[in-house]
Design a protein around this motif. Structure first.
Motif, PDB file in Angstrom:
ATOM      1  N   ALA A  94      -4.591 -13.780 -12.775  1.00  0.00           N
ATOM      2  CA  ALA A  94      -4.020 -14.588 -11.050  1.00  0.00           C
ATOM      3  C   ALA A  94      -2.661 -14.365 -11.129  1.00  0.00           C
ATOM      4  O   ALA A  94      -2.581 -14.004 -10.466  1.00  0.00           O
ATOM      5  N   MET A  95      -2.238 -15.156 -11.739  1.00  0.00           N
ATOM      6  CA  MET A  95      -0.484 -15.412 -11.765  1.00  0.00           C
ATOM      7  C   MET A  95       0.111 -14.213 -12.060  1.00  0.00           C
ATOM      8  O   MET A  95       0.552 -13.676 -11.759  1.00  0.00           O
ATOM      9  N   ILE A  96      -0.814 -13.855 -12.686  1.00  0.00           N
ATOM     10  CA  ILE A  96      -0.071 -11.851 -13.384  1.00  0.00           C
ATOM     11  C   ILE A  96       0.386 -10.694 -12.365  1.00  0.00           C
ATOM     12  O   ILE A  96       0.939 -10.085 -11.812  1.00  0.00           O
ATOM     13  N   ALA A  97      -0.902 -11.157 -11.457  1.00  0.00           N
ATOM     14  CA  ALA A  97      -1.466  -9.785 -10.585  1.00  0.00           C
ATOM     15  C   ALA A  97      -0.368 -10.129  -9.343  1.00  0.00           C
ATOM     16  O   ALA A  97      -0.391  -9.428  -8.652  1.00  0.00           O
ATOM     17  N   ALA A  98      -0.138 -12.156  -9.064  1.00  0.00           N
ATOM     18  CA  ALA A  98       0.333 -11.690  -8.172  1.00  0.00           C
ATOM     19  C   ALA A  98       1.813 -11.795  -8.104  1.00  0.00           C
ATOM     20  O   ALA A  98       2.852 -11.090  -7.547  1.00  0.00           O
ATOM     21  N   ARG A  99       2.381 -11.657  -9.791  1.00  0.00           N
ATOM     22  CA  ARG A  99       3.869 -11.571  -9.878  1.00  0.00           C
ATOM     23  C   ARG A  99       4.065  -9.723  -9.658  1.00  0.00           C
ATOM     24  O   ARG A  99       4.655  -9.370  -9.501  1.00  0.00           O
TER      25      ARG A  99
ATOM     26  N   GLY B 217       0.917  -1.561  -8.408  1.00  0.00           N
ATOM     27  CA  GLY B 217      -0.312  -1.991  -7.369  1.00  0.00           C
ATOM     28  C   GLY B 217      -1.368  -1.816  -7.820  1.00  0.00           C
ATOM     29  O   GLY B 217      -2.490  -2.986  -7.634  1.00  0.00           O
ATOM     30  N   LEU B 218      -1.721  -1.038  -9.132  1.00  0.00           N
ATOM     31  CA  LEU B 218      -2.938  -1.302  -9.934  1.00  0.00           C
ATOM     32  C   LEU B 218      -3.318  -2.577 -10.231  1.00  0.00           C
ATOM     33  O   LEU B 218      -4.409  -3.410  -9.805  1.00  0.00           O
ATOM     34  N   ILE B 219      -2.654  -3.012 -10.786  1.00  0.00           N
ATOM     35  CA  ILE B 219      -2.305  -4.611 -11.451  1.00  0.00           C
ATOM     36  C   ILE B 219      -2.714  -5.624 -10.612  1.00  0.00           C
ATOM     37  O   ILE B 219      -3.480  -6.429 -10.846  1.00  0.00           O
ATOM     38  N   ALA B 220      -1.878  -4.908  -9.220  1.00  0.00           N
ATOM     39  CA  ALA B 220      -2.261  -6.804  -8.896  1.00  0.00           C
ATOM     40  C   ALA B 220      -3.484  -6.921  -7.673  1.00  0.00           C
ATOM     41  O   ALA B 220      -3.871  -7.986  -7.210  1.00  0.00           O
TER      42      ALA B 220
ATOM     43  N   LEU C 247     -17.712 -12.503 -15.004  1.00  0.00           N
ATOM     44  CA  LEU C 247     -16.425 -13.063 -15.297  1.00  0.00           C
ATOM     45  C   LEU C 247     -16.201 -14.088 -14.439  1.00  0.00           C
ATOM     46  O   LEU C 247     -15.792 -14.214 -13.185  1.00  0.00           O
ATOM     47  N   ALA C 248     -15.774 -15.077 -15.492  1.00  0.00           N
ATOM     48  CA  ALA C 248     -14.742 -16.092 -14.484  1.00  0.00           C
ATOM     49  C   ALA C 248     -13.299 -15.963 -14.299  1.00  0.00           C
ATOM     50  O   ALA C 248     -12.842 -15.442 -15.088  1.00  0.00           O
ATOM     51  N   PRO C 249     -12.234 -16.531 -12.681  1.00  0.00           N
ATOM     52  CA  PRO C 249     -11.566 -16.055 -12.715  1.00  0.00           C
ATOM     53  C   PRO C 249     -10.552 -16.772 -14.017  1.00  0.00           C
ATOM     54  O   PRO C 249     -11.196 -18.023 -13.527  1.00  0.00           O
ATOM     55  N   GLN C 250      -8.942 -15.890 -13.630  1.00  0.00           N
ATOM     56  CA  GLN C 250      -8.311 -16.732 -14.752  1.00  0.00           C
ATOM     57  C   GLN C 250      -7.605 -16.922 -14.007  1.00  0.00           C
ATOM     58  O   GLN C 250      -6.682 -16.407 -13.566  1.00  0.00           O
ATOM     59  N   MET C 251      -6.764 -18.025 -14.337  1.00  0.00           N
ATOM     60  CA  MET C 251      -5.120 -18.855 -13.841  1.00  0.00           C
ATOM     61  C   MET C 251      -4.417 -17.563 -14.495  1.00  0.00           C
ATOM     62  O   MET C 251      -3.160 -17.300 -13.695  1.00  0.00           O
ATOM     63  N   GLU C 252      -3.928 -17.383 -15.542  1.00  0.00           N
ATOM     64  CA  GLU C 252      -3.271 -16.332 -16.357  1.00  0.00           C
ATOM     65  C   GLU C 252      -3.550 -14.833 -15.340  1.00  0.00           C
ATOM     66  O   GLU C 252      -2.526 -14.621 -15.256  1.00  0.00           O
TER      67      GLU C 252
ATOM     68  N   THR D 222      -9.208 -10.079 -13.223  1.00  0.00           N
ATOM     69  CA  THR D 222      -9.759 -10.151 -14.177  1.00  0.00           C
ATOM     70  C   THR D 222      -8.558  -8.664 -15.293  1.00  0.00           C
ATOM     71  O   THR D 222      -8.631  -7.919 -14.719  1.00  0.00           O
ATOM     72  N   ARG D 223      -8.675 -10.006 -16.736  1.00  0.00           N
ATOM     73  CA  ARG D 223      -8.095  -8.680 -17.279  1.00  0.00           C
ATOM     74  C   ARG D 223      -8.867  -7.495 -18.133  1.00  0.00           C
ATOM     75  O   ARG D 223      -8.666  -6.667 -18.345  1.00  0.00           O
ATOM     76  N   ASP D 224     -10.464  -7.905 -17.965  1.00  0.00           N
ATOM     77  CA  ASP D 224     -10.782  -6.452 -18.127  1.00  0.00           C
ATOM     78  C   ASP D 224     -11.137  -5.828 -17.101  1.00  0.00           C
ATOM     79  O   ASP D 224     -11.408  -4.657 -17.738  1.00  0.00           O
TER      80      ASP D 224
END
Length: 526
Positions: free
Chosen positions: A297-302, A135-138, A290-295, A142-144
């Protein structure tokens, strides 16, 4: 009683509380340890700590063993790889800054354990273990932002906060005992039926609790300050910490409804808010947004899908990619929405839709190498779920990416499904030689050996997987099964005597640990 009733076992991921949960669990184990002269004063950075690093690691192993058994524990290779990359950068920065001493670096586990839970939470445990909820990752963008939380929790460990809290707690015991004795005397002499005595006992408890709270607030401020330095030293943007702090601050103003247990264990006091806002303002003036990153966004979705949100939400995410909201979204948001939709389709067993969405995602992220990798791994997962091993194997190339754990594990699973396991066995052997605590890799290697007809090696790999999750009793039983297989092998059965010799040696080592583990279970916790 000097201490409140304690839980019979460490809390599950969904019930864990940073530091407080670890403190309660630690109290169960440390009271018996104190009687065996295993608590001594430590000098240096761990100012005030009276618990040795070895004892803290043993305590952490005991807690981690229970969390490994928790059905909410998940070792998802794709998610774990992403978190591990951030974690390793933070550890390297802590070493550079001198926060992570050589002694702790060697003695502690430094493992991040991911829990399948929709609540926003992360927590430090003794001995270098960290818990992180999906839930926190989601909720991170950003990775930051994720690095700011991991850096904070890492600091709780490097600064020995758990050990120091236990020491502080033990120092409060005489105060609490005195309050209870005075309360008992007052109750015996009082004409008011014991009200005065009860007031004295409650007052003493309140004073001890307040001192403990003051001590933990100092630790939170220390973790804020040092954790911020560690994450920026690791190359993460200060704006990531500011953005995460704003998220928590906003949730705090909304009177946390239970979705943010992180706020209850890390309360945003006025002093912390002032200090952190001043630090962010000072450090972020010259830092670009910070610019949103596709990578990410996909990890948060997972992470959202792995949290088991329920069929209704999965259907909503599946339908969202055909809405006007998707058309208006930024590229990174679109990548996240497509990823969530494809994973949702897999969970709903709509594999035709999953294939189409995964292909649509792959087209959308072209030109972004990290996002392309995630899209390709997702396509392979879809084919594996569809039972099409050869198609999944065609999408993966572990020889070209020998350090990519997710690629290797998925390739091994695809090879077993395609009944062509010979090409990945050596790669997995090399991996577990360098990462002996990777239980998922060991179990995957066991499946590969089984598909090759290498029964003895398969049993040994399964035993090593149990060692990796600290279940020495189960590991002992599997090593015994391997020894029985060797003894019962018929005249025509080829026995690898070198492997059998390794098994005999490992069996003796694990037997001793299994005895200790069984004895540890019989110890009273209070």
């Amino acid at each position: 009683m000097l201490r409140p009733p304690l839980p019979p076992r460490p809390p599950a991921f969904r019930h864990a509380r940073p530091l407080l949960a670890a403190l309660l669990i630690a109290s169960q184990v440390l009271w018996p340890l104190q009687g065996h002269a295993q608590v001594q004063t430590l000098p240096g950075l761990s100012d005030g700590a009276e618990m040795t690093a070895t004892a803290e690691r043993q305590l952490g192993d005991r807690i981690a063993r229970e969390l490994y058994r928790d059905p909410d524990y998940v070792d998802d290779p794709v998610l774990a790889d992403y978190v591990q990359d951030i974690w390793q950068r933070l550890l390297a920065a802590a070493r550079t800054r001198g926060e992570l001493t050589p002694e702790l670096d060697e003695r502690y586990a430094w493992q991040v354990m991911i829990g399948r839970d929709r609540t926003v939470n992360a927590f430090a445990l003794p001995g270098g273990y960290l818990g992180l909820h999906t839930g926190l990752i989601a909720i991170t963008e950003t990775r930051d932002e994720l690095a700011s939380v991991l850096g904070h929790e890492l600091t709780h460990v490097t600064q020995r906060h758990i050990s120091r809290m236990l020491t502080q707690q033990s120092r409060q015991a005489p105060l609490l005992l005195a309050a209870m004795i005075l309360g008992g005397l007052a109750a015996a002499k009082s004409r008011s039926g014991g009200d005065l005595g009860m007031a004295a006992m409650v007052g003493g408890q309140a004073m001890a609790m307040q001192k403990q709270l003051d001590f933990s607030r100092d630790m939170e401020r220390e973790a804020d300050r040092i954790g911020f330095g560690v994450m920026t030293q690791a190359g993460f943007s200060p704006r990531g910490a500011a953005a995460m702090f704003e998220k928590l601050q906003y949730a705090s103003r909304l009177n946390d409804n239970g979705s943010y247990p992180y706020l209850r264990s890390h309360p945003l006091t006025g002093e912390r808010l002032t200090e952190m806002e001043a630090r962010f303002q000072f450090r972020t003036e010259a830092v670009a947004p910070l610019a949103p990153q596709m990578e990410h966004a996909m990890i948060a979705a997972r992470a959202r899908v792995l949290s088991r949100p329920g069929a209704d939400l999965l259907r909503q995410w599946l339908q969202a990619v055909d809405s006007s909201e998707f058309a208006r979204a930024r590229p990174a948001q679109q990548a996240g929405m497509l990823y969530a939709a494809a994973r949702s389709a897999v969970e709903l067993r709509d594999l035709k839709a999953a294939r189409a969405l995964a292909a649509r995602l792959a087209a959308r992220v072209q030109g972004d190498a990290p996002a392309e990798r995630l899209a390709r791994l997702l396509q392979a997962e879809v084919e594996l779920d569809a039972g099409n091993g050869p198609a999944a194997a065609a999408l993966l190339d572990p020889k070209a990416h020998p350090k990519d754990r997710a690629e290797l594990v998925l390739a091994a699973q695809a090879a077993v499904a395609a009944r062509q396991p010979d090409g990945v066995a050596a790669l997995l052997r090399d991996w577990v030689a360098l990462h002996p605590r990777d239980a998922t890799a060991w179990r995957t290697l066991s499946a590969v050996y089984g598909a090759q007809g290498e029964t003895l090696r398969a049993i040994r790999a399964d035993a090593e997987a149990n060692v990796a999750v600290l279940d020495y009793v189960a590991a002992r039983d599997r090593f015994r099964a391997a020894q029985d297989w060797v003894r019962q092998a018929g005249p025509g059965t080829r026995v690898d005597h070198y492997e059998a010799s390794i098994i005999d040696t490992r069996a003796r080592e694990v037997e001793a640990r299994a005895k200790e583990q069984l004895a540890d279970k019989d110890k009273p916790l209070q």
